[in-house]
Each structure stands twice: as structure tokens, then as C-alpha cells.
Design a protein around this motif. Sequence first.
Motif, PDB file in Angstrom:
ATOM      1  N   ILE A   8     -49.293  44.080 -30.940  1.00 20.25           N
ATOM      2  CA  ILE A   8     -49.443  44.774 -32.219  1.00 20.25           C
ATOM      3  C   ILE A   8     -50.671  45.679 -32.160  1.00 20.25           C
ATOM      4  O   ILE A   8     -51.786  45.227 -31.911  1.00 20.25           O
ATOM      5  N   ILE A   9     -50.434  46.969 -32.377  1.00 23.21           N
ATOM      6  CA  ILE A   9     -51.485  47.979 -32.278  1.00 23.21           C
ATOM      7  C   ILE A   9     -51.666  48.640 -33.640  1.00 23.21           C
ATOM      8  O   ILE A   9     -50.702  49.110 -34.247  1.00 23.21           O
ATOM      9  N   GLY A  10     -52.891  48.685 -34.133  1.00 24.38           N
ATOM     10  CA  GLY A  10     -53.186  49.350 -35.391  1.00 24.38           C
ATOM     11  C   GLY A  10     -53.866  50.686 -35.149  1.00 24.38           C
ATOM     12  O   GLY A  10     -54.781  50.775 -34.326  1.00 24.38           O
ATOM     13  N   VAL A  11     -53.405  51.732 -35.836  1.00 24.55           N
ATOM     14  CA  VAL A  11     -54.020  53.057 -35.738  1.00 24.55           C
ATOM     15  C   VAL A  11     -54.490  53.457 -37.134  1.00 24.55           C
ATOM     16  O   VAL A  11     -53.682  53.722 -38.017  1.00 24.55           O
ATOM     17  N   ALA A  12     -55.805  53.481 -37.336  1.00 20.96           N
ATOM     18  CA  ALA A  12     -56.390  53.818 -38.632  1.00 20.96           C
ATOM     19  C   ALA A  12     -57.236  55.075 -38.513  1.00 20.96           C
ATOM     20  O   ALA A  12     -57.394  55.642 -37.438  1.00 20.96           O
ATOM     21  N   GLY A  13     -57.807  55.503 -39.647  1.00 19.26           N
ATOM     22  CA  GLY A  13     -58.625  56.708 -39.687  1.00 19.26           C
ATOM     23  C   GLY A  13     -58.397  57.405 -41.012  1.00 19.26           C
ATOM     24  O   GLY A  13     -57.439  57.110 -41.727  1.00 19.26           O
ATOM     25  N   GLY A  14     -59.253  58.326 -41.357  1.00 16.13           N
ATOM     26  CA  GLY A  14     -59.145  59.020 -42.627  1.00 16.13           C
ATOM     27  C   GLY A  14     -57.887  59.859 -42.752  1.00 16.13           C
ATOM     28  O   GLY A  14     -57.241  60.196 -41.751  1.00 16.13           O
ATOM     29  N   SER A  15     -57.535  60.193 -43.991  1.00 17.62           N
ATOM     30  CA  SER A  15     -56.387  61.056 -44.250  1.00 17.62           C
ATOM     31  C   SER A  15     -56.579  62.406 -43.562  1.00 17.62           C
ATOM     32  O   SER A  15     -57.600  63.058 -43.717  1.00 17.62           O
ATOM     33  N   GLY A  16     -55.605  62.807 -42.742  1.00 18.99           N
ATOM     34  CA  GLY A  16     -55.705  64.067 -42.019  1.00 18.99           C
ATOM     35  C   GLY A  16     -56.518  63.985 -40.745  1.00 18.99           C
ATOM     36  O   GLY A  16     -56.858  65.010 -40.143  1.00 18.99           O
ATOM     37  N   SER A  17     -56.823  62.781 -40.292  1.00 19.18           N
ATOM     38  CA  SER A  17     -57.664  62.617 -39.098  1.00 19.18           C
ATOM     39  C   SER A  17     -56.915  62.887 -37.799  1.00 19.18           C
ATOM     40  O   SER A  17     -57.528  63.115 -36.752  1.00 19.18           O
ATOM     41  N   GLY A  18     -55.589  62.862 -37.843  1.00 20.90           N
ATOM     42  CA  GLY A  18     -54.805  63.061 -36.629  1.00 20.90           C
ATOM     43  C   GLY A  18     -54.140  61.790 -36.144  1.00 20.90           C
ATOM     44  O   GLY A  18     -53.739  61.693 -34.977  1.00 20.90           O
ATOM     45  N   LYS A  19     -54.016  60.799 -37.035  1.00 18.70           N
ATOM     46  CA  LYS A  19     -53.363  59.536 -36.650  1.00 18.70           C
ATOM     47  C   LYS A  19     -51.936  59.769 -36.163  1.00 18.70           C
ATOM     48  O   LYS A  19     -51.505  59.159 -35.190  1.00 18.70           O
ATOM     49  N   THR A  20     -51.226  60.652 -36.854  1.00 21.95           N
ATOM     50  CA  THR A  20     -49.831  60.909 -36.489  1.00 21.95           C
ATOM     51  C   THR A  20     -49.724  61.444 -35.069  1.00 21.95           C
ATOM     52  O   THR A  20     -48.844  61.043 -34.307  1.00 21.95           O
ATOM     53  N   THR A  21     -50.647  62.338 -34.695  1.00 21.71           N
ATOM     54  CA  THR A  21     -50.654  62.890 -33.341  1.00 21.71           C
ATOM     55  C   THR A  21     -50.911  61.797 -32.313  1.00 21.71           C
ATOM     56  O   THR A  21     -50.270  61.753 -31.257  1.00 21.71           O
ATOM     57  N   VAL A  22     -51.845  60.910 -32.624  1.00 27.11           N
ATOM     58  CA  VAL A  22     -52.149  59.796 -31.719  1.00 27.11           C
ATOM     59  C   VAL A  22     -50.937  58.877 -31.578  1.00 27.11           C
ATOM     60  O   VAL A  22     -50.564  58.465 -30.473  1.00 27.11           O
ATOM     61  N   VAL A  23     -50.308  58.559 -32.708  1.00 25.63           N
ATOM     62  CA  VAL A  23     -49.116  57.700 -32.694  1.00 25.63           C
ATOM     63  C   VAL A  23     -48.007  58.341 -31.862  1.00 25.63           C
ATOM     64  O   VAL A  23     -47.377  57.680 -31.025  1.00 25.63           O
ATOM     65  N   GLU A  24     -47.773  59.630 -32.074  1.00 25.91           N
ATOM     66  CA  GLU A  24     -46.719  60.327 -31.324  1.00 25.91           C
ATOM     67  C   GLU A  24     -47.030  60.339 -29.838  1.00 25.91           C
ATOM     68  O   GLU A  24     -46.124  60.197 -29.006  1.00 25.91           O
ATOM     69  N   HIS A  25     -48.300  60.492 -29.497  1.00 24.36           N
ATOM     70  CA  HIS A  25     -48.709  60.491 -28.090  1.00 24.36           C
ATOM     71  C   HIS A  25     -48.407  59.132 -27.447  1.00 24.36           C
ATOM     72  O   HIS A  25     -47.890  59.080 -26.319  1.00 24.36           O
ATOM     73  N   ILE A  26     -48.699  58.063 -28.172  1.00 21.21           N
ATOM     74  CA  ILE A  26     -48.434  56.719 -27.656  1.00 21.21           C
ATOM     75  C   ILE A  26     -46.929  56.490 -27.491  1.00 21.21           C
ATOM     76  O   ILE A  26     -46.464  55.984 -26.459  1.00 21.21           O
ATOM     77  N   VAL A  27     -46.166  56.881 -28.510  1.00 25.43           N
ATOM     78  CA  VAL A  27     -44.707  56.693 -28.457  1.00 25.43           C
ATOM     79  C   VAL A  27     -44.105  57.470 -27.292  1.00 25.43           C
ATOM     80  O   VAL A  27     -43.264  56.955 -26.549  1.00 25.43           O
ATOM     81  N   ASN A  28     -44.549  58.704 -27.101  1.00 27.26           N
ATOM     82  CA  ASN A  28     -44.023  59.526 -26.008  1.00 27.26           C
ATOM     83  C   ASN A  28     -44.389  58.966 -24.643  1.00 27.26           C
ATOM     84  O   ASN A  28     -43.607  59.047 -23.694  1.00 27.26           O
ATOM     85  N   ALA A  29     -45.601  58.391 -24.547  1.00 24.75           N
ATOM     86  CA  ALA A  29     -46.064  57.858 -23.262  1.00 24.75           C
ATOM     87  C   ALA A  29     -45.371  56.547 -22.905  1.00 24.75           C
ATOM     88  O   ALA A  29     -45.027  56.309 -21.743  1.00 24.75           O
ATOM     89  N   ILE A  30     -45.165  55.697 -23.888  1.00 21.16           N
ATOM     90  CA  ILE A  30     -44.595  54.370 -23.643  1.00 21.16           C
ATOM     91  C   ILE A  30     -43.065  54.398 -23.728  1.00 21.16           C
ATOM     92  O   ILE A  30     -42.377  53.692 -22.987  1.00 21.16           O
ATOM     93  N   GLY A  31     -42.537  55.188 -24.644  1.00 25.07           N
ATOM     94  CA  GLY A  31     -41.083  55.234 -24.844  1.00 25.07           C
ATOM     95  C   GLY A  31     -40.702  54.566 -26.149  1.00 25.07           C
ATOM     96  O   GLY A  31     -41.107  53.436 -26.418  1.00 25.07           O
ATOM     97  N   GLU A  32     -39.928  55.271 -26.978  1.00 22.72           N
ATOM     98  CA  GLU A  32     -39.616  54.757 -28.320  1.00 22.72           C
ATOM     99  C   GLU A  32     -38.749  53.503 -28.290  1.00 22.72           C
ATOM    100  O   GLU A  32     -38.704  52.770 -29.281  1.00 22.72           O
ATOM    101  N   ASN A  33     -38.073  53.238 -27.175  1.00 23.72           N
ATOM    102  CA  ASN A  33     -37.232  52.036 -27.099  1.00 23.72           C
ATOM    103  C   ASN A  33     -38.049  50.750 -27.136  1.00 23.72           C
ATOM    104  O   ASN A  33     -37.532  49.690 -27.497  1.00 23.72           O
ATOM    105  N   ASP A  34     -39.310  50.850 -26.751  1.00 25.70           N
ATOM    106  CA  ASP A  34     -40.169  49.659 -26.700  1.00 25.70           C
ATOM    107  C   ASP A  34     -41.109  49.557 -27.897  1.00 25.70           C
ATOM    108  O   ASP A  34     -41.893  48.624 -27.992  1.00 25.70           O
ATOM    109  N   ILE A  35     -41.066  50.542 -28.816  1.00 25.33           N
ATOM    110  CA  ILE A  35     -42.027  50.596 -29.913  1.00 25.33           C
ATOM    111  C   ILE A  35     -41.339  50.612 -31.274  1.00 25.33           C
ATOM    112  O   ILE A  35     -40.396  51.364 -31.506  1.00 25.33           O
TER     113      ILE A  35
END
Length: 220
Positions: A8-35
Motif C-alpha cells: 500500500i503506497i500513499g501519495v500526498a501533497g498540496g492541491s496542484g502539487s503534481g500528485k497525479t503526474t507522480v501517480v501516472e508515472h508509477i502506474v506506467n512504470a509498474i503496469g496498471e494490471n498490478d495497481i
Amino acid sequence: MSILKPLIIGVAGGSGSGKTTVVEHIVNAIGENDILLIQHDSYYRDLKHLSFEERNKQNFDHPSSLETELMIRHIEALKEGYQVEIPIYDFSKHIRKEETRLAEPKKIILVDGILIFTEKELRELMDIKLYVDTDDDIRLLRRIQRDIVERDRELEHVLSQYQKHVRPMHLEFVEPTKRYADIIIPHGGENKVALDMVNALIQDRLNNYTEEIKNESKSE
């Protein structure tokens, strides 16, 4: 056969900090089938009992605006191998939709939200805690763009909400949770070095997960 617990991985940060970009980067690197991605925003409390004018006055940046206790129950159920029904929130009307999203357990559960580190019980469910740190002016610009384009808000309303709620709540509740993070990512999704380090850590944990599965199979 015992149940192998997901990472279980938590991604926090202020509104507009770029959390979505970080999340997308992780999903693309690991693969959405495992996340499995779970967003704290999905758990905003249903305000159908209020008029639209009253809903607009609510402070959506305070922890009490979110049904975090339901999110905790869902993550605990997923850890035990159960499916859950995740709410779907309508941001233009500030209400929950009638339909829900069926979520099944996966190797990695990625939890995204500005306030996910404020609740101790939720924090303690996480194996890795990431905090995305970005300058205030950049976060404000991103917030304006998101709310106008994606959430059908007027500029005046976005700026008023930022002054009354977003900035004060960030200083009181979001910024202090940085101390709970295992890894702080400066400059959000632009920090490729930090993102590569995060991906390497997750991949290492995922490899351990695969080894555990193999060992479980051999022991049957």
C-alpha cells in the motif's frame, strides 16, 4: 492458503502539487494490471441534503469533509482479499453518484489525496508514504486550470475558495504531514531522479511479493 497482503503506497501533497503526474508515472512504470488506484476525493461526503448554494459554501479542504473512515474500511477489506464498492463523486454538483466502482485487490494499492496522512489509522495502513512538494504559485495555477476545465467552476469562485479554504487548510493540515513521509519529492512530476528512485523501490517490493507467491505455491 494464507492471503498475501498488497503493498500500500500513499501519495500526498498540496492541491496542484503534481500528485497525479507522480501517480501516472508509477502506474506506467509498474503496469496498471498490478495497481489499484484509490483516490481520497472519491470519499467526499454526500451533500444531497443541502441546496446547491449551501454545498458551494462548504470547506472541502478540511479533513471532516471526507468520509475517511469508509476509505479505511475499504483498504482493510482489500488487504483481506475482498472486493469493495468505491463511491463516485460528482464535483460539479458536490454529491455522490448513485453508481459505484467495483474494486478488486491487486498487488499494489495506490492511495492518492492531499489529506491522506492526516489520519493516523490510515497512515498506519501504508507501507510507503510519498509527499509531493511544489511551490505555492505553481500549485495555485494548476488548481485554477483543473477546477475551471475539469470541474466546471468559475474563476472567481476558484480564487475565493483558495483564499478562504485551500491555503489556510494547506498550512494547517497538509503541510505538517510532510514529516510523516518516507520520501519527499520536490518539484512534483518534474523530478525524474526522485521518481526513478521511487519506481526502483516499488519494483524491489514487487519482486519480493512475487517471491512470496512462489514460496506459497511450493508449500501447498
